[in-house]
Design an enzyme around this catalytic site. Structure first.
Site, PDB file in Angstrom:
ATOM      1  N   TRP A 165      -8.519   5.609   2.358  1.00 31.27           N
ATOM      2  CA  TRP A 165      -8.416   4.145   2.222  1.00 31.27           C
ATOM      3  C   TRP A 165      -9.179   3.512   3.386  1.00 31.27           C
ATOM      4  CZ3 TRP A 165      -5.716   0.118  -0.458  1.00 31.27           C
ATOM      5  CH2 TRP A 165      -5.159   0.527  -1.674  1.00 31.27           C
ATOM      6  N   SER A 200      -2.851   6.374   4.154  1.00 31.14           N
ATOM      7  CA  SER A 200      -2.071   6.568   5.388  1.00 31.14           C
ATOM      8  C   SER A 200      -0.671   7.112   5.106  1.00 31.14           C
ATOM      9  CB  SER A 200      -1.950   5.241   6.133  1.00 31.14           C
ATOM     10  OG  SER A 200      -3.208   4.844   6.606  1.00 31.14           O
ATOM     11  N   VAL A 245      -6.233   3.381   8.422  1.00 35.28           N
ATOM     12  CA  VAL A 245      -6.374   1.944   8.692  1.00 35.28           C
ATOM     13  C   VAL A 245      -5.557   1.197   7.639  1.00 35.28           C
ATOM     14  CG1 VAL A 245      -7.946  -0.025   8.710  1.00 35.28           C
ATOM     15  CG2 VAL A 245      -8.661   2.143   9.739  1.00 35.28           C
ATOM     16  N   LEU A 246      -4.564   0.466   8.100  1.00 36.71           N
ATOM     17  CA  LEU A 246      -3.749  -0.361   7.212  1.00 36.71           C
ATOM     18  C   LEU A 246      -4.120  -1.813   7.447  1.00 36.71           C
ATOM     19  CD1 LEU A 246      -0.350   1.421   7.803  1.00 36.71           C
ATOM     20  CD2 LEU A 246      -1.446   1.169   5.577  1.00 36.71           C
ATOM     21  N   HIS A 302       3.543  -3.952   0.805  1.00 38.73           N
ATOM     22  CA  HIS A 302       3.097  -2.574   1.006  1.00 38.73           C
ATOM     23  C   HIS A 302       2.826  -2.243   2.470  1.00 38.73           C
ATOM     24  CE1 HIS A 302       2.723  -1.726  -3.257  1.00 38.73           C
ATOM     25  NE2 HIS A 302       2.609  -0.478  -2.877  1.00 38.73           N
ATOM     26  N   PHE A 335      -0.626   8.749  17.077  1.00 36.76           N
ATOM     27  CA  PHE A 335      -0.564   7.623  16.141  1.00 36.76           C
ATOM     28  C   PHE A 335      -1.963   7.014  16.037  1.00 36.76           C
ATOM     29  CE2 PHE A 335       0.691   3.199  14.891  1.00 36.76           C
ATOM     30  CZ  PHE A 335       1.233   3.540  13.660  1.00 36.76           C
TER      31      PHE A 335
HETATM   32  N1  RBF Z   1      -3.447   3.163   2.469  1.00 36.89           N
HETATM   33  C1  RBF Z   1      -4.083   2.949   3.639  1.00 36.89           C
HETATM   34  O1  RBF Z   1      -4.379   3.895   4.365  1.00 36.89           O
HETATM   35  N2  RBF Z   1      -4.397   1.667   4.040  1.00 36.89           N
HETATM   36  C2  RBF Z   1      -4.077   0.573   3.301  1.00 36.89           C
HETATM   37  O2  RBF Z   1      -4.412  -0.555   3.717  1.00 36.89           O
HETATM   38  C3  RBF Z   1      -3.381   0.782   2.080  1.00 36.89           C
HETATM   39  N3  RBF Z   1      -3.002  -0.287   1.328  1.00 36.89           N
HETATM   40  C4  RBF Z   1      -2.347  -0.063   0.173  1.00 36.89           C
HETATM   41  C5  RBF Z   1      -1.959  -1.163  -0.620  1.00 36.89           C
HETATM   42  C6  RBF Z   1      -1.316  -0.951  -1.824  1.00 36.89           C
HETATM   43  C7  RBF Z   1      -0.913  -2.141  -2.645  1.00 36.89           C
HETATM   44  C8  RBF Z   1      -1.022   0.388  -2.249  1.00 36.89           C
HETATM   45  C9  RBF Z   1      -0.318   0.640  -3.565  1.00 36.89           C
HETATM   46  C10 RBF Z   1      -1.394   1.441  -1.476  1.00 36.89           C
HETATM   47  C11 RBF Z   1      -2.057   1.253  -0.273  1.00 36.89           C
HETATM   48  N4  RBF Z   1      -2.459   2.345   0.506  1.00 36.89           N
HETATM   49  C12 RBF Z   1      -3.090   2.127   1.688  1.00 36.89           C
HETATM   50  C13 RBF Z   1      -2.295   3.738   0.017  1.00 36.89           C
HETATM   51  C14 RBF Z   1      -1.022   4.443   0.504  1.00 36.89           C
HETATM   52  O3  RBF Z   1      -1.179   4.813   1.878  1.00 36.89           O
HETATM   53  C15 RBF Z   1      -0.798   5.738  -0.320  1.00 36.89           C
HETATM   54  O4  RBF Z   1      -1.939   6.540  -0.264  1.00 36.89           O
HETATM   55  C16 RBF Z   1      -0.461   5.448  -1.778  1.00 36.89           C
HETATM   56  O5  RBF Z   1       0.592   4.516  -1.867  1.00 36.89           O
HETATM   57  C17 RBF Z   1      -0.048   6.764  -2.494  1.00 36.89           C
HETATM   58  O6  RBF Z   1       1.063   7.367  -1.869  1.00 36.89           O
END
Ligand code: RBF
Length: 155
Positions: A25, A59, A83-84, A91, A116
């Site tokens: 992501w 993440s 990176v979130l 979420h 971290f």
């Molecule tokens: N994973 C990230 O690493 N960064 C994000 O910004 C991120 N945003 C997400 C937003 C939504 C709405 C969803 C459903 C998932 C997001 N994920 C993100 C993925 C999450 O870490 C994970 O891989 C999935 O939810 C599958 O378990």
């Protein structure tokens, strides 16, 4: 070096084995962080063959992948990278909380340091500043990883 960031001296990472786990992501940012971390690890003496680098989905998967790497390889320290970016739903909050707790749990349960390496940003702009160019946090994570890895290895 930014104010408040720790400085390290005499880090010789020869022989240290390091796991690097990168979330896909926001991959342009996570891969920049990964490259910054790996470049610095090698400057400090980590051999290329002693770096186990894998990619995973997002993440949220980092704690499981860190545990898997520790259970199946001989790594002395793990750098999980994600990176979130805050969106319009909850979420961000759920994932950030679960990942930070999960990573700490893996580290204390296994006795292998797990960093971290997750940016939790309010905007894409904030994330870019911390992942690309001179503000890239990857090299400082590498410094921290080597310090903790050596602490464990030399105990
Ligand atoms: N994973 C990230 O690493 N960064 C994000 O910004 C991120 N945003 C997400 C937003 C939504 C709405 C969803 C459903 C998932 C997001 N994920 C993100 C993925 C999450 O870490 C994970 O891989 C999935 O939810 C599958 O378990």
């Amino acid at each position: 070096m930014k104010d408040g960031a720790p400085t390290y001296t005499n880090l010789d990472a020869t022989g240290l084995k390091v796991g690097v786990i990168t979330a896909r992501w926001n991959y342009q940012l996570t891969h920049s962080l990964r490259d910054g971390a790996i470049g610095r690890l090698m400057e400090l003496g980590v051999a290329e063959q002693d770096i186990v680098s894998i990619d995973i989905g997002g993440s949220y998967e980092l704690p499981f992948a860190a545990r898997h790497l520790i259970d199946t390889t001989e790594v002395d320290v793990v750098i999980p990278i994600g990176v979130l970016v805050k969106g319009s739903t909850m979420h961000f909050e759920y994932i950030a909380e679960a990942v930070s707790q999960g990573i700490m749990r893996v580290s204390l349960d296994t006795g292998v340091p797990v960093l971290f390496g997750v940016l939790t940003c309010l905007t894409e702009e904030q994330a870019k500043e911390r992942a690309i160019g001179p503000g890239n946090h990857g090299p400082s994570w590498a410094d921290t990883a080597v310090e903790l890895g050596l602490m464990r290895k030399n105990a």
